[in-house]
Motif scaffolding. Sequence first.
Motif, PDB file in Angstrom:
ATOM      1  N   ALA A   2       0.532  -1.090  -0.217  1.00 59.86           N
ATOM      2  CA  ALA A   2       0.139  -0.364   0.152  1.00 59.86           C
ATOM      3  C   ALA A   2       0.845   1.688   0.034  1.00 59.86           C
ATOM      4  O   ALA A   2       1.950   1.333   0.693  1.00 59.86           O
ATOM      5  CB  ALA A   2      -1.143   0.015   1.154  1.00 59.86           C
ATOM      6  N   ASP A   3      -0.022   2.202  -0.729  1.00 60.41           N
ATOM      7  CA  ASP A   3       1.061   4.087  -0.611  1.00 60.41           C
ATOM      8  C   ASP A   3       1.147   4.626   1.107  1.00 60.41           C
ATOM      9  O   ASP A   3       1.942   5.119   1.116  1.00 60.41           O
ATOM     10  CB  ASP A   3       1.068   4.521  -1.858  1.00 60.41           C
ATOM     11  N   THR A   4       0.000   4.292   1.807  1.00 54.40           N
ATOM     12  CA  THR A   4      -0.312   5.183   2.829  1.00 54.40           C
ATOM     13  C   THR A   4      -1.089   3.502   3.495  1.00 54.40           C
ATOM     14  O   THR A   4      -1.326   2.325   3.998  1.00 54.40           O
ATOM     15  CB  THR A   4      -1.120   6.267   2.918  1.00 54.40           C
ATOM     16  N   ALA A   5      -0.915   3.958   5.102  1.00 54.66           N
ATOM     17  CA  ALA A   5      -0.847   3.458   5.944  1.00 54.66           C
ATOM     18  C   ALA A   5      -1.236   3.950   7.187  1.00 54.66           C
ATOM     19  O   ALA A   5      -0.908   4.689   7.801  1.00 54.66           O
ATOM     20  CB  ALA A   5      -0.108   1.928   6.560  1.00 54.66           C
ATOM     21  N   ARG A   6      -2.226   3.420   8.602  1.00 54.19           N
ATOM     22  CA  ARG A   6      -2.797   4.136   8.994  1.00 54.19           C
ATOM     23  C   ARG A   6      -1.445   3.679  10.156  1.00 54.19           C
ATOM     24  O   ARG A   6      -1.065   3.384  10.548  1.00 54.19           O
ATOM     25  CB  ARG A   6      -3.685   3.519  10.374  1.00 54.19           C
ATOM     26  N   ILE A   7      -0.909   5.046  11.458  1.00 62.39           N
ATOM     27  CA  ILE A   7       0.398   5.400  12.085  1.00 62.39           C
ATOM     28  C   ILE A   7      -0.005   4.595  13.266  1.00 62.39           C
ATOM     29  O   ILE A   7       0.930   3.522  13.498  1.00 62.39           O
ATOM     30  CB  ILE A   7       0.885   6.705  12.416  1.00 62.39           C
ATOM     31  N   ASP A   8      -1.452   4.486  13.397  1.00 58.99           N
ATOM     32  CA  ASP A   8      -0.801   3.450  14.705  1.00 58.99           C
ATOM     33  C   ASP A   8      -1.004   1.747  14.782  1.00 58.99           C
ATOM     34  O   ASP A   8      -0.541   1.419  15.040  1.00 58.99           O
ATOM     35  CB  ASP A   8      -2.250   3.509  15.642  1.00 58.99           C
ATOM     36  N   LYS A   9      -1.420   1.330  13.915  1.00 59.35           N
ATOM     37  CA  LYS A   9      -1.798   0.341  12.818  1.00 59.35           C
ATOM     38  C   LYS A   9       0.282  -0.064  12.498  1.00 59.35           C
ATOM     39  O   LYS A   9       0.084  -1.331  12.760  1.00 59.35           O
ATOM     40  CB  LYS A   9      -2.589   0.242  11.920  1.00 59.35           C
ATOM     41  N   TRP A  10       0.773   0.924  11.869  1.00 58.75           N
ATOM     42  CA  TRP A  10       2.756   0.717  11.183  1.00 58.75           C
ATOM     43  C   TRP A  10       2.080   0.078  12.540  1.00 58.75           C
ATOM     44  O   TRP A  10       3.740   0.115  12.614  1.00 58.75           O
ATOM     45  CB  TRP A  10       2.613   1.918  10.799  1.00 58.75           C
ATOM     46  N   LEU A  11       2.833   0.927  13.546  1.00 55.29           N
ATOM     47  CA  LEU A  11       4.041   0.564  14.853  1.00 55.29           C
ATOM     48  C   LEU A  11       3.204  -0.329  15.369  1.00 55.29           C
ATOM     49  O   LEU A  11       4.775  -1.083  15.870  1.00 55.29           O
ATOM     50  CB  LEU A  11       3.464   2.259  15.604  1.00 55.29           C
ATOM     51  N   TRP A  12       2.148  -0.753  15.584  1.00 54.89           N
ATOM     52  CA  TRP A  12       2.363  -2.338  16.023  1.00 54.89           C
ATOM     53  C   TRP A  12       2.496  -3.017  14.930  1.00 54.89           C
ATOM     54  O   TRP A  12       2.946  -4.032  15.508  1.00 54.89           O
ATOM     55  CB  TRP A  12       0.826  -2.135  16.130  1.00 54.89           C
ATOM     56  N   ALA A  13       2.354  -3.154  13.450  1.00 54.55           N
ATOM     57  CA  ALA A  13       2.056  -4.110  12.850  1.00 54.55           C
ATOM     58  C   ALA A  13       4.214  -3.771  12.663  1.00 54.55           C
ATOM     59  O   ALA A  13       4.646  -4.643  12.485  1.00 54.55           O
ATOM     60  CB  ALA A  13       2.267  -3.864  11.594  1.00 54.55           C
ATOM     61  N   ARG A  15       5.990  -3.548  15.083  1.00 60.60           N
ATOM     62  CA  ARG A  15       6.757  -4.499  15.935  1.00 60.60           C
ATOM     63  C   ARG A  15       7.279  -3.050  16.943  1.00 60.60           C
ATOM     64  O   ARG A  15       8.137  -3.355  17.918  1.00 60.60           O
ATOM     65  CB  ARG A  15       7.709  -5.831  16.150  1.00 60.60           C
ATOM     66  N   ILE A  16       7.065  -2.056  16.669  1.00 59.43           N
ATOM     67  CA  ILE A  16       7.677  -0.577  17.852  1.00 59.43           C
ATOM     68  C   ILE A  16       6.702  -0.467  19.306  1.00 59.43           C
ATOM     69  O   ILE A  16       6.877  -0.373  20.297  1.00 59.43           O
ATOM     70  CB  ILE A  16       7.898   0.460  16.961  1.00 59.43           C
ATOM     71  N   PHE A  17       5.156  -1.544  18.777  1.00 63.00           N
ATOM     72  CA  PHE A  17       4.442  -1.098  20.430  1.00 63.00           C
ATOM     73  C   PHE A  17       4.170  -2.102  20.185  1.00 63.00           C
ATOM     74  O   PHE A  17       3.928  -3.276  18.856  1.00 63.00           O
ATOM     75  CB  PHE A  17       3.460  -0.247  20.262  1.00 63.00           C
ATOM     76  N   LYS A  18       3.215  -2.985  21.316  1.00 65.50           N
ATOM     77  CA  LYS A  18       3.481  -4.416  21.888  1.00 65.50           C
ATOM     78  C   LYS A  18       1.974  -4.834  21.137  1.00 65.50           C
ATOM     79  O   LYS A  18       0.980  -5.656  20.386  1.00 65.50           O
ATOM     80  CB  LYS A  18       2.948  -4.824  23.178  1.00 65.50           C
ATOM     81  N   THR A  19       0.925  -3.891  21.427  1.00 68.25           N
ATOM     82  CA  THR A  19      -0.497  -3.764  21.220  1.00 68.25           C
ATOM     83  C   THR A  19      -0.892  -2.512  20.295  1.00 68.25           C
ATOM     84  O   THR A  19      -0.599  -1.677  20.516  1.00 68.25           O
ATOM     85  CB  THR A  19      -1.095  -4.120  22.377  1.00 68.25           C
ATOM     86  N   ARG A  20      -1.925  -2.836  19.589  1.00 66.05           N
ATOM     87  CA  ARG A  20      -2.119  -1.996  18.300  1.00 66.05           C
ATOM     88  C   ARG A  20      -3.285  -0.191  19.698  1.00 66.05           C
ATOM     89  O   ARG A  20      -3.165   0.650  19.439  1.00 66.05           O
ATOM     90  CB  ARG A  20      -3.454  -2.131  17.509  1.00 66.05           C
ATOM     91  N   SER A  21      -3.577  -0.883  20.774  1.00 67.16           N
ATOM     92  CA  SER A  21      -3.940   0.075  21.497  1.00 67.16           C
ATOM     93  C   SER A  21      -2.928   1.319  22.119  1.00 67.16           C
ATOM     94  O   SER A  21      -3.237   1.953  22.211  1.00 67.16           O
ATOM     95  CB  SER A  21      -5.098  -0.991  22.248  1.00 67.16           C
TER      96      SER A  21
END
Length: 139
Positions: A2-13, A15-21
């Motif tokens: 994809a050309d774009t992604a949501r920041i919260d989903k990207w940070l989770w995907a 593995r910068i944060f353990k969960t999306r929440s």
Amino acid sequence: MADTARIDKWLWAARIFKTRSIAADACKNSRVTINGSNVKPSHMIKRGEIIHVKKPPITYSFRVLDCIEKRVGAKLLINVYENVTDPKQYELLEMSRISGFIDRARGTGRPTKKDRRAIDAFVDPVMFGWDDDEDDDED
């Protein structure tokens, strides 16, 4: 890809944060910035952007190489982002570990007088500009 992604989903995907929440909470609490401005969890990111993530005591910086919203294996992360964190931030992290305040057990309270003296003896006073020899020479 994809050309774009949501920041919260990207940070989770990525593995910068353990969960999306947790990633969404970091965005809401102004711990995630792009180009110096705070972002909402719904912010769309693009390839090439640099994301700054504050995880006390340091701020990590990542360059987006691929916009993903689904979690990938740890070995594939080299294709997702590039870590461009300033080396001085890692020195700050090491100093925090050495001082012992970050890893101090919760509920142990303030350092005792003995602990404080041990910390002062360990840390080089010249490093913080507390060189007492200059004061003695002026007299």
